[in-house]
Design a protein around this motif. Structure first.
Motif, PDB file in Angstrom:
ATOM      1  N   SER A 450       0.838  -1.201   0.000  1.00 35.55           N
ATOM      2  CA  SER A 450       0.000   0.000   0.000  1.00 35.55           C
ATOM      3  C   SER A 450       0.868   1.244   0.000  1.00 35.55           C
ATOM      4  CB  SER A 450      -0.920   0.012   1.234  1.00 35.55           C
ATOM      5  OG  SER A 450      -1.748  -1.136   1.256  1.00 35.55           O
ATOM      6  N   PHE A 451       0.398   2.268  -0.716  1.00 33.88           N
ATOM      7  CA  PHE A 451       1.090   3.547  -0.785  1.00 33.88           C
ATOM      8  C   PHE A 451       0.171   4.646  -0.256  1.00 33.88           C
ATOM      9  CE2 PHE A 451       2.873   0.828  -4.038  1.00 33.88           C
ATOM     10  CZ  PHE A 451       4.237   0.951  -3.805  1.00 33.88           C
ATOM     11  N   SER A 452       0.726   5.472   0.598  1.00 27.65           N
ATOM     12  CA  SER A 452      -0.060   6.532   1.217  1.00 27.65           C
ATOM     13  C   SER A 452      -0.330   7.665   0.233  1.00 27.65           C
ATOM     14  CB  SER A 452       0.687   7.083   2.432  1.00 27.65           C
ATOM     15  OG  SER A 452       0.026   8.204   2.964  1.00 27.65           O
ATOM     16  N   LEU A 453      -1.554   8.170   0.268  1.00 30.76           N
ATOM     17  CA  LEU A 453      -1.921   9.310  -0.578  1.00 30.76           C
ATOM     18  C   LEU A 453      -1.630  10.612   0.166  1.00 30.76           C
ATOM     19  CD1 LEU A 453      -5.289   8.074  -2.081  1.00 30.76           C
ATOM     20  CD2 LEU A 453      -3.153   8.415  -3.292  1.00 30.76           C
ATOM     21  N   LEU A 454      -0.369  10.863   0.418  1.00 32.02           N
ATOM     22  CA  LEU A 454       0.008  12.094   1.108  1.00 32.02           C
ATOM     23  C   LEU A 454      -0.205  13.287   0.181  1.00 32.02           C
ATOM     24  CD1 LEU A 454       3.283  10.958   2.893  1.00 32.02           C
ATOM     25  CD2 LEU A 454       1.054  11.309   3.916  1.00 32.02           C
ATOM     26  N   PRO A 455      -0.596  14.444   0.748  1.00 31.77           N
ATOM     27  CA  PRO A 455      -0.882  15.618  -0.087  1.00 31.77           C
ATOM     28  C   PRO A 455       0.282  16.053  -0.952  1.00 31.77           C
ATOM     29  CG  PRO A 455      -1.722  15.937   2.130  1.00 31.77           C
ATOM     30  CD  PRO A 455      -0.916  14.683   2.151  1.00 31.77           C
ATOM     31  N   SER A 456       1.519  15.889  -0.464  1.00 31.19           N
ATOM     32  CA  SER A 456       2.673  16.389  -1.210  1.00 31.19           C
ATOM     33  C   SER A 456       3.206  15.372  -2.221  1.00 31.19           C
ATOM     34  CB  SER A 456       3.790  16.769  -0.231  1.00 31.19           C
ATOM     35  OG  SER A 456       4.135  15.657   0.578  1.00 31.19           O
ATOM     36  N   PHE A 457       2.569  14.219  -2.321  1.00 35.45           N
ATOM     37  CA  PHE A 457       3.076  13.178  -3.218  1.00 35.45           C
ATOM     38  C   PHE A 457       2.188  13.081  -4.458  1.00 35.45           C
ATOM     39  CE2 PHE A 457       5.235   9.855  -4.876  1.00 35.45           C
ATOM     40  CZ  PHE A 457       4.642   8.606  -4.803  1.00 35.45           C
ATOM     41  N   LYS A 458       2.754  13.263  -5.632  1.00 38.06           N
ATOM     42  CA  LYS A 458       2.015  13.184  -6.884  1.00 38.06           C
ATOM     43  C   LYS A 458       1.813  11.709  -7.245  1.00 38.06           C
ATOM     44  CE  LYS A 458       3.832  17.591  -8.504  1.00 38.06           C
ATOM     45  NZ  LYS A 458       4.589  18.296  -9.564  1.00 38.06           N
ATOM     46  N   MET A 459       0.710  11.155  -6.744  1.00 39.81           N
ATOM     47  CA  MET A 459       0.508   9.716  -6.798  1.00 39.81           C
ATOM     48  C   MET A 459       0.089   9.192  -8.169  1.00 39.81           C
ATOM     49  SD  MET A 459       1.193   8.047  -4.080  1.00 39.81           S
ATOM     50  CE  MET A 459       0.285   6.556  -4.447  1.00 39.81           C
ATOM     51  N   ARG A 460      -0.644   9.964  -8.944  1.00 45.50           N
ATOM     52  CA  ARG A 460      -1.255   9.418 -10.151  1.00 45.50           C
ATOM     53  C   ARG A 460      -0.230   8.770 -11.080  1.00 45.50           C
ATOM     54  NH1 ARG A 460      -4.224  13.955  -8.883  1.00 45.50           N
ATOM     55  NH2 ARG A 460      -6.507  13.691  -8.865  1.00 45.50           N
ATOM     56  N   ALA A 461       0.827   9.515 -11.384  1.00 47.90           N
ATOM     57  CA  ALA A 461       1.826   9.012 -12.331  1.00 47.90           C
ATOM     58  C   ALA A 461       2.525   7.776 -11.782  1.00 47.90           C
ATOM     59  CB  ALA A 461       2.839  10.103 -12.652  1.00 47.90           C
ATOM     60  N   PHE A 462       2.868   7.801 -10.504  1.00 45.30           N
ATOM     61  CA  PHE A 462       3.587   6.663  -9.938  1.00 45.30           C
ATOM     62  C   PHE A 462       2.702   5.415  -9.865  1.00 45.30           C
ATOM     63  CE2 PHE A 462       4.530   3.974  -6.293  1.00 45.30           C
ATOM     64  CZ  PHE A 462       5.790   3.518  -6.665  1.00 45.30           C
ATOM     65  N   ILE A 463       1.448   5.570  -9.437  1.00 45.07           N
ATOM     66  CA  ILE A 463       0.549   4.429  -9.328  1.00 45.07           C
ATOM     67  C   ILE A 463       0.365   3.762 -10.697  1.00 45.07           C
ATOM     68  CG2 ILE A 463      -1.839   3.743  -8.917  1.00 45.07           C
ATOM     69  CD1 ILE A 463      -0.276   4.094  -6.392  1.00 45.07           C
ATOM     70  N   LEU A 464       0.182   4.575 -11.724  1.00 50.03           N
ATOM     71  CA  LEU A 464       0.009   4.026 -13.073  1.00 50.03           C
ATOM     72  C   LEU A 464       1.289   3.316 -13.529  1.00 50.03           C
ATOM     73  CD1 LEU A 464      -1.876   3.730 -15.459  1.00 50.03           C
ATOM     74  CD2 LEU A 464      -0.990   5.908 -16.350  1.00 50.03           C
ATOM     75  N   TYR A 465       2.440   3.923 -13.248  1.00 51.98           N
ATOM     76  CA  TYR A 465       3.732   3.306 -13.586  1.00 51.98           C
ATOM     77  C   TYR A 465       3.880   1.970 -12.865  1.00 51.98           C
ATOM     78  CZ  TYR A 465       8.816   2.669 -13.777  1.00 51.98           C
ATOM     79  OH  TYR A 465      10.072   2.162 -13.963  1.00 51.98           O
ATOM     80  N   PHE A 466       3.595   1.964 -11.594  1.00 50.26           N
ATOM     81  CA  PHE A 466       3.742   0.763 -10.778  1.00 50.26           C
ATOM     82  C   PHE A 466       2.830  -0.354 -11.305  1.00 50.26           C
ATOM     83  CE2 PHE A 466       3.233  -1.831  -6.917  1.00 50.26           C
ATOM     84  CZ  PHE A 466       4.531  -1.885  -6.446  1.00 50.26           C
TER      85      PHE A 466
END
Length: 536
Positions: A450-466
């Motif tokens: 699991s990866f935390s959806l922290l406000p300062s972390f741009k999750m969209r690109a990384f989640i799709l990459y992962f």
């Protein structure tokens, strides 16, 4: 035809008891029969928040709006209790949450006294009274009629309540009391607390949570103007006691041979040495310890005295660099947020089924004798500069078998398994995506990550990459080592992405979910996760 309304009152009351309080109250408008059923219902559960709003708290005690709403609240409780008393019905439970009466409780104190008097005279079994914390002279003095509560089986008092020294002059008739909970209570004298406890011979569950003792410095000081924390507790002769929750008391002695569950939280002042004597609690099965300082030697000796212990939790404790946990019957162990640097945890528990670790340290966790069903759950907070430590942490869970030619954690019949991993980190650079994935999965195979959806972390690109990497869509982006045909995640049969209770199993659905994510609140206290469930 309404056949339910024709059922016996006892069955209708049982139906109401199973409903949430608000839904149960709404039944009184269904019909005359249901209205009569509601007003003969022997359970009164009232929350001041249902009558008063947060904004009402700022009003003057004499403001017409405040007085109007308060009057409606008082009349409602009066009506319910008076109807039960006039029908000579036994009152089973009275639960009053008076949180929003803060600052105005002197206006309703005499009403509360009367409600408690009616309840006790009507044979109440469960009595719960909750305020917010008291201050200066604004404490509610609990009436002495409590001493005659022969039928009471459960008493819960929380916040803003003062128990007067006059209770010491009365023998408490708590012949049926099984549960006693006192939280943030003000005792008028040191002896009042143990006076209450000593008059509960059948008590099975006890909670004492950060209670204080009144300590006026001069005549005329209002109650609670000067206080000190309860320093010691000595429990004797409680043969029926099964569970206890004690918080904020420095010295505790418990003489309860049948105690099975204990949660103890030491005072926050870590420079003080706690004293917890459990020598006679040989049947203890569940033990939770919080904020203990220098507890290693004491804990080591204690574990030999409680051979039937099945669950041990250590939270925010001060421990040495190397600690040893042992127990022939221990099945669950949790170590979290120790505030010193724990380097090694040695566990000797042949029947251990679950081991949880949470914290910033990455200790070596070793098992001398373990069950083939053991699971190890790790929750570690780190940033991108320390990703290599994650690999080392996994490798340091021993024993285990690592095959260098195939970078995967092989779980045989005896090593512990890595079941779930939560990662909290900050990165917004695509160059860090591959190292992050590599170090996260190179030496372990978690069932979920699991990866935390922290406000300062741009999750969209990384989640799709992962996700695309796991599904083999981006093999061409890997370096030479990751293009090895035996990379284990290339053989995944199932990859499920979960967020907010919903599951996504293809690229398009994952993209749509990511695009629909709301912009995170900068100071939000709610932490959300996106979870990958993996299956080979």
């Amino acid at each position: 035809m309404d056949r339910i309304s024709g059922l016996p009152k006892s069955i209708l009351h049982d139906i109401l008891e199973r409903l949430p309080d608000k839904d149960a109250a709404k039944t009184c408008v269904l019909s005359k029969s249901w209205r009569e059923t509601w007003f003969s219902f022997p359970i009164l559960s009232v929350c001041s928040k249902s009558f008063l709003s947060f904004h009402d708290l700022a009003l003057s005690p004499k403001h017409p709006l405040w007085l109007g709403k308060l009057d409606i609240f008082i009349k409602y409780v009066n009506k319910r209790l008076m109807r039960l008393r006039d029908q000579h019905l036994t009152i089973k439970e009275v639960k009053l949450d008076l949180t929003y009466i803060i600052g105005h409780r002197n206006q309703v104190a005499h009403h509360i006294d009367r409600w408690i008097q009616i309840a006790i005279e009507s044979g109440v079994e469960v009595l719960e009274l909750c305020f917010t914390g008291g201050y200066m002279g604004n404490w509610y003095n609990f009436p002495l009629c409590l001493t005659k509560a022969k039928s009471l089986t459960k008493l819960v008092l929380s916040g803003g309540i003062r128990l007067d020294p006059a209770f010491l002059n009365h023998s408490l008739e708590f012949f049926s009391m099984k549960t006693l909970s006192l939280s943030h209570i003000l005792f008028g004298d040191e002896g009042v607390m143990e006076h209450f406890i000593s008059h509960c011979p059948l008590m099975e569950h006890l909670t004492l949570d950060f209670c204080n003792v009144d300590n006026p410095q001069s005549i005329g000081d209002p109650p609670g103007s000067r206080t000190y924390r309860v320093q010691s507790l000595s429990l004797h002769g409680l043969q029926k006691l099964k569970g206890a929750n004690v918080e904020g008391i420095l010295e505790v002695y418990i003489g309860a041979p049948n105690l099975q569950k204990l949660c103890y939280r030491a005072p926050a002042e870590r420079d003080e040495s706690f004293k917890l004597n459990l020598d006679s609690c040989t049947n203890l099965k569940c033990l939770s310890l919080l904020y203990l300082s220098s507890a290693d030697e004491w804990l080591h000796e204690l574990l030999y005295k409680i051979p039937y212990l099945e669950s041990l939790m250590l939270h925010n404790c001060s421990l040495s660099e190397r600690i040893k946990i042992s127990g022939p019957q221990l099945k669950f162990f949790e170590l979290s947020n120790c505030y010193n640097n724990v380097e090694e945890v040695n566990i000797d528990a042949p029947n251990l089924l679950s081991c949880n670790y949470m914290g910033d340290d990455k200790p070596v966790i070793s098992f001398q004798r373990i069950s083939d069903q053991l699971e190890v759950n790790a929750y570690i907070d780190m940033n991108r500069w320390h990703l290599y430590e994650l690999r080392e942490f996994f490798k340091n869970i021993k024993p285990q078998k690592i095959t260098e030619s195939l970078p995967i954690l092989h779980v045989s019949s005896c090593p512990p398994s890595i079941k779930s991993v939560q990662l909290h980190f900050v990165t917004d650079k695509e160059a860090h995506y591959l190292p992050l994935m590599s170090w996260s999965l190179w030496n372990c195979f978690p069932e979920s990550i699991s990866f935390s959806l922290l406000p300062s972390f741009k999750m969209r690109a990384f989640i799709l990459y992962f996700y695309e990497m796991l599904m083999g869509c981006n093999k061409c982006k890997c370096d030479g080592r990751l293009m090895h045909p035996k990379i284990w995640w290339h053989g995944l049969k199932v990859v499920k992405v979960t967020h907010s209770g919903r599951t996504y199993e293809n690229v398009e659905d994952v993209k749509a979910m990511l695009n629909a994510l709301p912009k995170p609140e900068p100071e939000s206290d709610v932490e959300e996760f996106i979870t990958f469930a993996l299956e080979l």
